[in-house]
Design an enzyme around this catalytic site. Structure first.
Site, PDB file in Angstrom:
ATOM      1  N   PHE A   1       0.855  -1.192   0.000  1.00 53.66           N
ATOM      2  CA  PHE A   1       0.000   0.000   0.000  1.00 53.66           C
ATOM      3  C   PHE A   1       0.889   1.239   0.000  1.00 53.66           C
ATOM      4  O   PHE A   1       1.643   1.456   0.966  1.00 53.66           O
ATOM      5  CB  PHE A   1      -0.850  -0.055   1.278  1.00 53.66           C
ATOM      6  CG  PHE A   1      -1.835   1.062   1.461  1.00 53.66           C
ATOM      7  CD1 PHE A   1      -3.037   1.078   0.767  1.00 53.66           C
ATOM      8  CD2 PHE A   1      -1.576   2.081   2.368  1.00 53.66           C
ATOM      9  CE1 PHE A   1      -3.968   2.091   0.976  1.00 53.66           C
ATOM     10  CE2 PHE A   1      -2.505   3.105   2.590  1.00 53.66           C
ATOM     11  CZ  PHE A   1      -3.695   3.103   1.883  1.00 53.66           C
TER      12      PHE A   1
ATOM     13  N   LEU B   1       0.897   5.014   0.148  1.00 58.13           N
ATOM     14  CA  LEU B   1       0.212   6.287   0.366  1.00 58.13           C
ATOM     15  C   LEU B   1       1.210   7.369   0.815  1.00 58.13           C
ATOM     16  O   LEU B   1       1.255   8.467   0.257  1.00 58.13           O
ATOM     17  CB  LEU B   1      -0.876   6.090   1.450  1.00 58.13           C
ATOM     18  CG  LEU B   1      -1.780   7.287   1.752  1.00 58.13           C
ATOM     19  CD1 LEU B   1      -2.632   7.653   0.541  1.00 58.13           C
ATOM     20  CD2 LEU B   1      -2.706   6.970   2.947  1.00 58.13           C
TER      21      LEU B   1
ATOM     22  N   GLY C   1       2.513  12.577   5.177  1.00 57.10           N
ATOM     23  CA  GLY C   1       2.188  11.412   5.994  1.00 57.10           C
ATOM     24  C   GLY C   1       0.775  11.586   6.531  1.00 57.10           C
ATOM     25  O   GLY C   1      -0.204  11.192   5.884  1.00 57.10           O
TER      26      GLY C   1
ATOM     27  N   GLY D   1      -6.972  -1.715   7.543  1.00 53.46           N
ATOM     28  CA  GLY D   1      -5.617  -1.974   8.021  1.00 53.46           C
ATOM     29  C   GLY D   1      -5.477  -1.716   9.515  1.00 53.46           C
ATOM     30  O   GLY D   1      -4.857  -2.499  10.242  1.00 53.46           O
TER      31      GLY D   1
ATOM     32  N   GLU E   1      -0.608   4.137  10.094  1.00 49.52           N
ATOM     33  CA  GLU E   1      -2.075   4.011   9.967  1.00 49.52           C
ATOM     34  C   GLU E   1      -2.772   5.003  10.896  1.00 49.52           C
ATOM     35  O   GLU E   1      -3.739   4.663  11.586  1.00 49.52           O
ATOM     36  CB  GLU E   1      -2.512   2.568  10.208  1.00 49.52           C
ATOM     37  CG  GLU E   1      -1.750   1.623   9.285  1.00 49.52           C
ATOM     38  CD  GLU E   1      -2.569   0.520   8.727  1.00 49.52           C
ATOM     39  OE1 GLU E   1      -3.797   0.663   8.655  1.00 49.52           O
ATOM     40  OE2 GLU E   1      -1.959  -0.488   8.333  1.00 49.52           O
TER      41      GLU E   1
ATOM     42  N   ILE F   1       7.100   2.321   2.959  1.00 47.68           N
ATOM     43  CA  ILE F   1       6.083   1.382   2.473  1.00 47.68           C
ATOM     44  C   ILE F   1       6.474  -0.036   2.903  1.00 47.68           C
ATOM     45  O   ILE F   1       7.515  -0.569   2.472  1.00 47.68           O
ATOM     46  CB  ILE F   1       5.955   1.461   0.927  1.00 47.68           C
ATOM     47  CG1 ILE F   1       5.729   2.919   0.495  1.00 47.68           C
ATOM     48  CG2 ILE F   1       4.845   0.534   0.437  1.00 47.68           C
ATOM     49  CD1 ILE F   1       4.575   3.639   1.185  1.00 47.68           C
TER      50      ILE F   1
HETATM   51  C1  LIG Z   1       7.510   0.888  10.114  1.00 49.62           C
HETATM   52  C2  LIG Z   1       6.593   1.745   9.295  1.00 49.62           C
HETATM   53  C3  LIG Z   1       5.815   1.169   8.293  1.00 49.62           C
HETATM   54  C4  LIG Z   1       4.980   1.954   7.508  1.00 49.62           C
HETATM   55  N1  LIG Z   1       4.261   1.370   6.497  1.00 49.62           N
HETATM   56  C5  LIG Z   1       3.548   2.146   5.642  1.00 49.62           C
HETATM   57  C6  LIG Z   1       2.898   1.572   4.495  1.00 49.62           C
HETATM   58  O1  LIG Z   1       2.923   0.356   4.284  1.00 49.62           O
HETATM   59  N2  LIG Z   1       2.253   2.404   3.622  1.00 49.62           N
HETATM   60  C7  LIG Z   1       2.194   3.756   3.819  1.00 49.62           C
HETATM   61  O2  LIG Z   1       1.605   4.439   2.974  1.00 49.62           O
HETATM   62  N3  LIG Z   1       2.792   4.323   4.902  1.00 49.62           N
HETATM   63  C8  LIG Z   1       3.467   3.564   5.807  1.00 49.62           C
HETATM   64  N4  LIG Z   1       4.100   4.128   6.896  1.00 49.62           N
HETATM   65  C9  LIG Z   1       4.075   5.576   7.035  1.00 49.62           C
HETATM   66  C10 LIG Z   1       3.144   6.060   8.143  1.00 49.62           C
HETATM   67  O3  LIG Z   1       1.809   5.802   7.826  1.00 49.62           O
HETATM   68  C11 LIG Z   1       3.422   7.556   8.376  1.00 49.62           C
HETATM   69  O4  LIG Z   1       4.722   7.632   8.925  1.00 49.62           O
HETATM   70  C12 LIG Z   1       2.399   8.184   9.295  1.00 49.62           C
HETATM   71  O5  LIG Z   1       1.198   8.384   8.611  1.00 49.62           O
HETATM   72  C13 LIG Z   1       2.860   9.527   9.869  1.00 49.62           C
HETATM   73  O6  LIG Z   1       3.282  10.374   8.866  1.00 49.62           O
HETATM   74  P1  LIG Z   1       4.696  11.131   8.987  1.00 49.62           P
HETATM   75  O7  LIG Z   1       5.731  10.120   9.333  1.00 49.62           O
HETATM   76  O8  LIG Z   1       4.889  11.929   7.757  1.00 49.62           O
HETATM   77  O9  LIG Z   1       4.547  12.097  10.230  1.00 49.62           O
HETATM   78  P2  LIG Z   1       3.884  13.571  10.227  1.00 49.62           P
HETATM   79  O10 LIG Z   1       2.550  13.526   9.582  1.00 49.62           O
HETATM   80  O11 LIG Z   1       4.875  14.544   9.698  1.00 49.62           O
HETATM   81  O12 LIG Z   1       3.693  13.817  11.794  1.00 49.62           O
HETATM   82  C14 LIG Z   1       4.785  14.190  12.643  1.00 49.62           C
HETATM   83  C15 LIG Z   1       4.228  14.437  14.050  1.00 49.62           C
HETATM   84  O13 LIG Z   1       3.257  15.506  14.018  1.00 49.62           O
HETATM   85  C16 LIG Z   1       2.008  15.064  14.532  1.00 49.62           C
HETATM   86  N5  LIG Z   1       0.923  15.677  13.757  1.00 49.62           N
HETATM   87  C17 LIG Z   1       0.834  15.818  12.405  1.00 49.62           C
HETATM   88  N6  LIG Z   1      -0.297  16.442  12.060  1.00 49.62           N
HETATM   89  C18 LIG Z   1      -0.960  16.694  13.216  1.00 49.62           C
HETATM   90  C19 LIG Z   1      -2.213  17.300  13.537  1.00 49.62           C
HETATM   91  N7  LIG Z   1      -3.035  17.751  12.587  1.00 49.62           N
HETATM   92  N8  LIG Z   1      -2.570  17.363  14.845  1.00 49.62           N
HETATM   93  C20 LIG Z   1      -1.756  16.885  15.827  1.00 49.62           C
HETATM   94  N9  LIG Z   1      -0.565  16.309  15.578  1.00 49.62           N
HETATM   95  C21 LIG Z   1      -0.181  16.205  14.298  1.00 49.62           C
HETATM   96  C22 LIG Z   1       2.023  13.537  14.326  1.00 49.62           C
HETATM   97  O14 LIG Z   1       1.123  12.898  15.217  1.00 49.62           O
HETATM   98  C23 LIG Z   1       3.485  13.220  14.634  1.00 49.62           C
HETATM   99  O15 LIG Z   1       3.672  13.170  16.010  1.00 49.62           O
HETATM  100  C24 LIG Z   1       4.911   3.354   7.735  1.00 49.62           C
HETATM  101  C25 LIG Z   1       5.658   3.921   8.768  1.00 49.62           C
HETATM  102  C26 LIG Z   1       6.489   3.138   9.547  1.00 49.62           C
HETATM  103  C27 LIG Z   1       7.291   3.784  10.637  1.00 49.62           C
END
Ligand SMILES: Cc1cc2nc3c(=O)[nH]c(=O)nc-3n(C[C@H](O)[C@H](O)[C@H](O)COP(=O)(O)OP(=O)(O)OC[C@H]3O[C@@H](n4cnc5c(N)ncnc54)[C@H](O)[C@@H]3O)c2cc1C
Length: 400
Positions: free
Chosen positions: A131, A133, A139, A251, A376, A165
């Protein structure tokens, strides 16, 4: 471990559910637990375990039999995830991305031809799905994605990068999201099934040096002028954001259920250790401070499992009504993943310095329990969603 009751809800497991639970438990004890430590240290993804999971039907558990799945309900799916993650998080992660985020979305949003082409081989485990995204700049803020898909005749030309991913470099198919109308914000996102191994312009790379899930696979997807046939588009142009949110509902449920397995693994390891380890002439389990940690794990396990099973029942009903289950799933995911990390930290504490060593599994549980609080939907995003639902600023299940 098999049945709990709450007022008005019967949470007894059926004979079939118990039997599947036992089968998966035996599989985990025979195939995953004995080599989990070794594979973790070696950063080795054990494809033999994945083949075994496919043979048991675990890679298509909630997919209907007409699409080569096992046709199981969502509480059973939760039992499977609990058992698998009790052994190793990397394999529950596969269920999350392959079954939850990819196959169940294809089941809901794919055409009949698309289901025959991708869902059927995914349900048997002949092909693996992932997946795509998240991007380096997008993120939590999904609509900020920069990947584009430009239509040219019978193909869309994809450009951009997806990062973090799970199973990127292993999977055959990825459900990928890109903007067909960058000016339209989240309404400009479209979903595509991309065949990762056979599409020129698609490249994958592994992410090295992660905090946890060393025995799993996490990577990047790069699209450089990749031509994806129009028939690979899932839904219509602009449906992508809605499809992604539906995928996440599926998921997240498996992530929550797996976290329940982590709590149980921490509890079982801590009970074993606290009965054996002696200080001042007594087993440490005789001391109230240690008992307090064990009691916290017992209660976290029961609470998290109740929320997961309750979400599972809601999901079973939703199959008939088509209702959304975002609120139930979000609560279960947020609570279970927070508890799993807390339980792993407590388990390390119960083990003292040995908990800090790879000699015992609890340090692996602690490292592996960190990521589910991020992916997620981070815990903060779930808190925001649940609060906004309660405040009436948004409606998670479309009930208000
Ligand atoms: C091991 C692992 C596997 C993964 N697998 C997948 C996968 O298979 N497919 C996929 O698409 N993604 C995957 N991800 C990515 C994951 O879904 C993202 O890392 C996650 O959505 C957070 O996005 P970011 O890392 O960009 O953090 P950011 O969105 O930049 O957030 C950084 C911090 O700010 C906070 N924050 C952000 N916006 C707000 C708000 N509006 N209000 C309050 N707090 C906020 C967050 O909670 C966090 O603490 C994976 C990540 C990991 C670590």
């Amino acid at each position: 471990m098999s049945a709990i009751g709450t007022a008005g809800i019967n949470l007894d497991l059926s004979e079939e559910q118990r039997s599947i639970q036992e089968t998966v438990r035996d599989f985990v004890d025979a195939r995953i637990v004995p080599v989990a430590h070794e594979n973790d240290i070696a950063h080795r993804l054990d494809m033999g375990v994945i083949e075994g999971m496919a043979e048991l039907g675990l890679l298509g558990a909630p997919i209907p039999e007409e699409y080569a799945g096992a046709g199981l309900d969502f509480v059973t799916e939760a039992l499977i995830c609990e058992e698998i993650e009790r052994g190793e998080a990397a394999f529950r992660t596969l269920i999350s991305v392959h079954v939850g985020l990819n196959s169940l979305s294809l089941l809901k949003h794919g055409s009949e031809e698309q289901k025959q082409r991708w869902l059927v081989p995914q349900a048997t485990g002949a092909k693996l799905g992932c997946f795509g995204l998240t991007e380096p700049g997008a993120g939590s803020d999904v609509a900020a994605m920069a990947a584009t898909a430009v239509r040219r005749g019978d193909v869309y030309v994809l450009n951009g990068q997806k990062t973090w991913i799970s199973y990127a470099s292993v999977a055959d198919h990825a459900l990928v999201f890109a903007k067909t109308d960058p000016a339209a914000g989240h309404r400009g996102v479209t979903a595509f099934m991309v065949e990762l191994k056979d599409t020129p312009g698609v490249r994958t790379a592994d992410i090295e040096h992660k905090l946890g899930v060393w025995a799993g696979s996490t990577g990047d997807l790069f699209f450089d002028g990749a031509e994806v046939p129009v028939e690979n588009r899932i839904g219509e142009e602009g449906d992508g954001f809605r499809i992604a949110m539906y995928s996440l509902d599926q998921g997240r449920f498996t992530v929550a259920a797996g976290a329940v397995g982590v709590i149980r693994a921490c509890l079982e390891a801590s009970v074993r250790y606290a009965r054996e380890r002696e200080t001042f002439g007594k087993p440490i389990g005789r001391y109230q401070f240690v008992q307090g940690m064990i009691a916290d794990m017992v209660v976290m396990y029961e609470q998290a499992r109740l929320l997961v099973w309750s979400a599972g029942h809601a999901k079973n009903k939703a199959r008939e009504t088509g209702a959304r289950t975002t609120r139930e799933t979000s609560m279960a995911k947020m609570v279970a993943t927070e508890y799993a990390f807390k339980a792993a930290d407590l388990a390390v504490q119960v083990h003292g310095a040995y908990g800090y060593s790879a000699e015992y599994p609890v340090e692996r549980y602690l490292r592996n329990a960190r990521a589910p609080r991020l992916y997620e939907g981070t815990t903060e995003i779930h808190r925001m969603m649940l609060a906004e639902d309660a405040l009436g600023f948004r409606s998670l299940d479309g009930r208000k």
